[in-house]
Design a protein around this motif. Structure first.
Motif, PDB file in Angstrom:
ATOM      1  N   GLU A  69       0.808  -1.218   0.000  1.00  7.41           N
ATOM      2  CA  GLU A  69       0.000   0.000   0.000  1.00  7.41           C
ATOM      3  C   GLU A  69       0.844   1.273   0.000  1.00  7.41           C
ATOM      4  O   GLU A  69       0.300   2.378  -0.034  1.00  7.41           O
ATOM      5  CB  GLU A  69      -0.949  -0.003   1.200  1.00  7.41           C
ATOM      6  N   THR A  70       2.162   1.135   0.035  1.00  4.66           N
ATOM      7  CA  THR A  70       3.022   2.319   0.000  1.00  4.66           C
ATOM      8  C   THR A  70       3.079   2.873  -1.421  1.00  4.66           C
ATOM      9  O   THR A  70       2.941   2.143  -2.408  1.00  4.66           O
ATOM     10  CB  THR A  70       4.458   1.993   0.461  1.00  4.66           C
ATOM     11  N   SER A  71       3.337   4.161  -1.523  1.00  2.00           N
ATOM     12  CA  SER A  71       3.466   4.765  -2.851  1.00  2.00           C
ATOM     13  C   SER A  71       4.728   4.256  -3.545  1.00  2.00           C
ATOM     14  O   SER A  71       4.770   4.155  -4.781  1.00  2.00           O
ATOM     15  CB  SER A  71       3.499   6.291  -2.743  1.00  2.00           C
ATOM     16  N   ALA A  72       5.757   3.902  -2.762  1.00  6.98           N
ATOM     17  CA  ALA A  72       6.999   3.371  -3.343  1.00  6.98           C
ATOM     18  C   ALA A  72       6.741   2.048  -4.051  1.00  6.98           C
ATOM     19  O   ALA A  72       7.225   1.810  -5.169  1.00  6.98           O
ATOM     20  CB  ALA A  72       8.055   3.194  -2.258  1.00  6.98           C
ATOM     21  N   TYR A  73       5.979   1.174  -3.412  1.00  6.89           N
ATOM     22  CA  TYR A  73       5.673  -0.128  -4.011  1.00  6.89           C
ATOM     23  C   TYR A  73       4.820   0.053  -5.265  1.00  6.89           C
ATOM     24  O   TYR A  73       5.067  -0.574  -6.302  1.00  6.89           O
ATOM     25  CB  TYR A  73       4.947  -1.011  -3.004  1.00  6.89           C
ATOM     26  N   LYS A  74       3.813   0.915  -5.183  1.00  5.09           N
ATOM     27  CA  LYS A  74       2.914   1.123  -6.319  1.00  5.09           C
ATOM     28  C   LYS A  74       3.661   1.703  -7.519  1.00  5.09           C
ATOM     29  O   LYS A  74       3.418   1.325  -8.668  1.00  5.09           O
ATOM     30  CB  LYS A  74       1.762   2.027  -5.906  1.00  5.09           C
ATOM     31  N   ARG A  75       4.590   2.628  -7.257  1.00  3.41           N
ATOM     32  CA  ARG A  75       5.389   3.191  -8.347  1.00  3.41           C
ATOM     33  C   ARG A  75       6.312   2.116  -8.930  1.00  3.41           C
ATOM     34  O   ARG A  75       6.506   2.068 -10.157  1.00  3.41           O
ATOM     35  CB  ARG A  75       6.200   4.379  -7.843  1.00  3.41           C
ATOM     36  N   LEU A  76       6.861   1.250  -8.078  1.00  2.69           N
ATOM     37  CA  LEU A  76       7.729   0.175  -8.558  1.00  2.69           C
ATOM     38  C   LEU A  76       6.954  -0.750  -9.488  1.00  2.69           C
ATOM     39  O   LEU A  76       7.503  -1.222 -10.500  1.00  2.69           O
ATOM     40  CB  LEU A  76       8.300  -0.605  -7.373  1.00  2.69           C
ATOM     41  N   GLU A  77       5.708  -1.005  -9.174  1.00  3.11           N
ATOM     42  CA  GLU A  77       4.880  -1.829 -10.061  1.00  3.11           C
ATOM     43  C   GLU A  77       4.693  -1.157 -11.418  1.00  3.11           C
ATOM     44  O   GLU A  77       4.695  -1.830 -12.453  1.00  3.11           O
ATOM     45  CB  GLU A  77       3.525  -2.093  -9.413  1.00  3.11           C
ATOM     46  N   GLU A  78       4.533   0.160 -11.435  1.00  2.82           N
ATOM     47  CA  GLU A  78       4.387   0.887 -12.698  1.00  2.82           C
ATOM     48  C   GLU A  78       5.648   0.773 -13.556  1.00  2.82           C
ATOM     49  O   GLU A  78       5.580   0.748 -14.790  1.00  2.82           O
ATOM     50  CB  GLU A  78       4.101   2.364 -12.427  1.00  2.82           C
ATOM     51  N   LEU A  79       6.785   0.719 -12.898  1.00  8.43           N
ATOM     52  CA  LEU A  79       8.074   0.659 -13.589  1.00  8.43           C
ATOM     53  C   LEU A  79       8.453  -0.754 -14.017  1.00  8.43           C
ATOM     54  O   LEU A  79       9.439  -0.944 -14.736  1.00  8.43           O
ATOM     55  CB  LEU A  79       9.175   1.207 -12.676  1.00  8.43           C
ATOM     56  N   ASN A  80       7.693  -1.736 -13.600  1.00  7.13           N
ATOM     57  CA  ASN A  80       8.054  -3.140 -13.758  1.00  7.13           C
ATOM     58  C   ASN A  80       7.752  -3.665 -15.157  1.00  7.13           C
ATOM     59  O   ASN A  80       6.826  -4.442 -15.380  1.00  7.13           O
ATOM     60  CB  ASN A  80       7.321  -3.970 -12.704  1.00  7.13           C
ATOM     61  N   THR A  81       8.566  -3.213 -16.126  1.00  2.00           N
ATOM     62  CA  THR A  81       8.450  -3.695 -17.497  1.00  2.00           C
ATOM     63  C   THR A  81       9.828  -4.118 -17.992  1.00  2.00           C
ATOM     64  O   THR A  81      10.863  -3.706 -17.440  1.00  2.00           O
ATOM     65  CB  THR A  81       7.904  -2.604 -18.438  1.00  2.00           C
ATOM     66  N   ASN A  82       9.853  -4.889 -19.060  1.00  2.00           N
ATOM     67  CA  ASN A  82      11.107  -5.407 -19.592  1.00  2.00           C
ATOM     68  C   ASN A  82      11.966  -4.333 -20.244  1.00  2.00           C
ATOM     69  O   ASN A  82      13.123  -4.573 -20.589  1.00  2.00           O
ATOM     70  CB  ASN A  82      10.831  -6.541 -20.594  1.00  2.00           C
ATOM     71  N   ASP A  83      11.419  -3.135 -20.394  1.00  2.00           N
ATOM     72  CA  ASP A  83      12.207  -2.026 -20.950  1.00  2.00           C
ATOM     73  C   ASP A  83      13.165  -1.439 -19.914  1.00  2.00           C
ATOM     74  O   ASP A  83      14.137  -0.762 -20.278  1.00  2.00           O
ATOM     75  CB  ASP A  83      11.285  -0.905 -21.435  1.00  2.00           C
ATOM     76  N   ASN A  84      12.871  -1.680 -18.637  1.00  2.00           N
ATOM     77  CA  ASN A  84      13.619  -1.048 -17.550  1.00  2.00           C
ATOM     78  C   ASN A  84      14.592  -2.013 -16.893  1.00  2.00           C
ATOM     79  O   ASN A  84      14.523  -3.235 -17.092  1.00  2.00           O
ATOM     80  CB  ASN A  84      12.648  -0.465 -16.527  1.00  2.00           C
ATOM     81  N   TYR A  85      15.483  -1.445 -16.079  1.00  2.00           N
ATOM     82  CA  TYR A  85      16.538  -2.224 -15.435  1.00  2.00           C
ATOM     83  C   TYR A  85      16.429  -2.084 -13.918  1.00  2.00           C
ATOM     84  O   TYR A  85      16.311  -0.964 -13.397  1.00  2.00           O
ATOM     85  CB  TYR A  85      17.917  -1.721 -15.880  1.00  2.00           C
ATOM     86  N   LEU A  86      16.494  -3.204 -13.228  1.00  2.00           N
ATOM     87  CA  LEU A  86      16.480  -3.220 -11.765  1.00  2.00           C
ATOM     88  C   LEU A  86      17.887  -3.544 -11.287  1.00  2.00           C
ATOM     89  O   LEU A  86      18.446  -4.597 -11.633  1.00  2.00           O
ATOM     90  CB  LEU A  86      15.487  -4.271 -11.262  1.00  2.00           C
ATOM     91  N   ILE A  87      18.466  -2.645 -10.510  1.00  2.00           N
ATOM     92  CA  ILE A  87      19.873  -2.762 -10.104  1.00  2.00           C
ATOM     93  C   ILE A  87      19.941  -2.909  -8.589  1.00  2.00           C
ATOM     94  O   ILE A  87      19.491  -2.033  -7.845  1.00  2.00           O
ATOM     95  CB  ILE A  87      20.661  -1.520 -10.571  1.00  2.00           C
ATOM     96  N   ILE A  88      20.507  -4.023  -8.137  1.00  2.00           N
ATOM     97  CA  ILE A  88      20.551  -4.362  -6.710  1.00  2.00           C
ATOM     98  C   ILE A  88      21.902  -5.003  -6.404  1.00  2.00           C
ATOM     99  O   ILE A  88      22.470  -5.706  -7.248  1.00  2.00           O
ATOM    100  CB  ILE A  88      19.430  -5.359  -6.332  1.00  2.00           C
ATOM    101  N   HIS A  89      22.421  -4.793  -5.207  1.00  2.00           N
ATOM    102  CA  HIS A  89      23.620  -5.493  -4.752  1.00  2.00           C
ATOM    103  C   HIS A  89      23.169  -6.723  -3.976  1.00  2.00           C
ATOM    104  O   HIS A  89      22.530  -6.602  -2.930  1.00  2.00           O
ATOM    105  CB  HIS A  89      24.472  -4.579  -3.863  1.00  2.00           C
ATOM    106  N   ASN A  90      23.474  -7.896  -4.496  1.00  2.00           N
ATOM    107  CA  ASN A  90      22.959  -9.179  -3.988  1.00  2.00           C
ATOM    108  C   ASN A  90      21.461  -9.276  -4.282  1.00  2.00           C
ATOM    109  O   ASN A  90      20.624  -9.395  -3.391  1.00  2.00           O
ATOM    110  CB  ASN A  90      23.238  -9.356  -2.497  1.00  2.00           C
TER     111      ASN A  90
END
Length: 246
Positions: A69-90
């Protein structure tokens, strides 16, 4: 235009039942750069070991909504397409935690931990805070933080994201130097999905020895490891099979 989401989570712990309590990320490729950083509630109590690491106490979560229910999670869902890149350490850890919140990653993933292990195999460690000091990222982070409006705090989700952003720039240069004919971003995606050839034992009776040396002197032990060690990670399995086949 592709967007690059540099992300970190903080959690109640590291077990199967633990959950996300802080989601922090920046989005590159937008103007201005987006910064998202939110605490959220959960039914799982925060472990004392986790508190020791990130300093998040139960009172900081009082009155907060659940992660989805956070705005951060909802925005992350909007960004969740194969055109974008998710960058994480581990990345496997954070992705697994996000999956518990119902998030199914569709983005291309860059795991800077795996990229660093490929590009900088001889480092004593590959932890984010190790590189923060080894590469003197801490000298740049205050200026970067001021630009983004981020407060720097070790092991805090958004603080770690800022350090990761600086590390990503260094790794991009190193990848470009190692693979000059390839797109460095796409190569980091490729390296994330490529098995790592472990060169040296870091545990057990052969600690400190080269794998190729052990393959010559004690191949039976390596075969025993493959057959009997259920917790052997995929990179070590790949490395053992590689040296045994030589």
């Amino acid at each position: 235009m592709a967007k690059y989401i540099i992300l970190d989570t903080e959690t109640t712990g590291v077990s199967e039942t633990d959950r996300v309590i802080q989601l922090g990320y920046v989005v590159l490729g937008t103007n201005p750069i987006e910064v998202h950083n939110e605490f959220n509630s959960t039914d799982i109590p925060i472990g004392f070991g986790a508190m020791e690491v990130h300093g998040i106490t139960p009172d900081l979560l009082e009155g907060k909504v659940i992660c989805t229910e956070t705005s951060a999670y909802k925005r992350l869902e909007e960004l969740n397409t194969n055109d974008n890149y998710l960058i994480i350490h581990n990345a496997p850890f954070d992705i697994k935690m996000l999956e518990k919140e119902g998030f199914n990653v569709q983005m291309k993933v860059i795991d800077t931990l795996r990229v660093a292990k490929h590009i900088l195999p001889d480092e004593d460690a590959h932890r984010l805070q190790y590189f923060r000091y080894k590469m003197e990222l801490y000298k740049e982070e205050e200026k970067e933080a001021a630009t983004l409006g981020v407060v720097v705090k070790a092991h805090d989700a958004i603080g770690d994201v800022l350090v990761l952003k600086l590390l990503l720039s260094k790794l991009r240069i190193a990848v470009q130097e190692a693979y000059p004919s390839e797109n460095p971003v796409e190569k980091m995606v490729d390296l994330t999905n490529t098995p790592i050839l472990v060169k040296t034992f870091r545990f057990g009776k052969h600690k400190g020895k080269e794998l190729v040396e052990v393959a010559r002197e004690d191949a039976g032990y390596l075969r025993w490891m493959l057959s009997n060690m259920d917790n052997l990670d995929e990179d070590m399995k790949y490395s053992i099979n590689t040296v045994l086949a030589q």
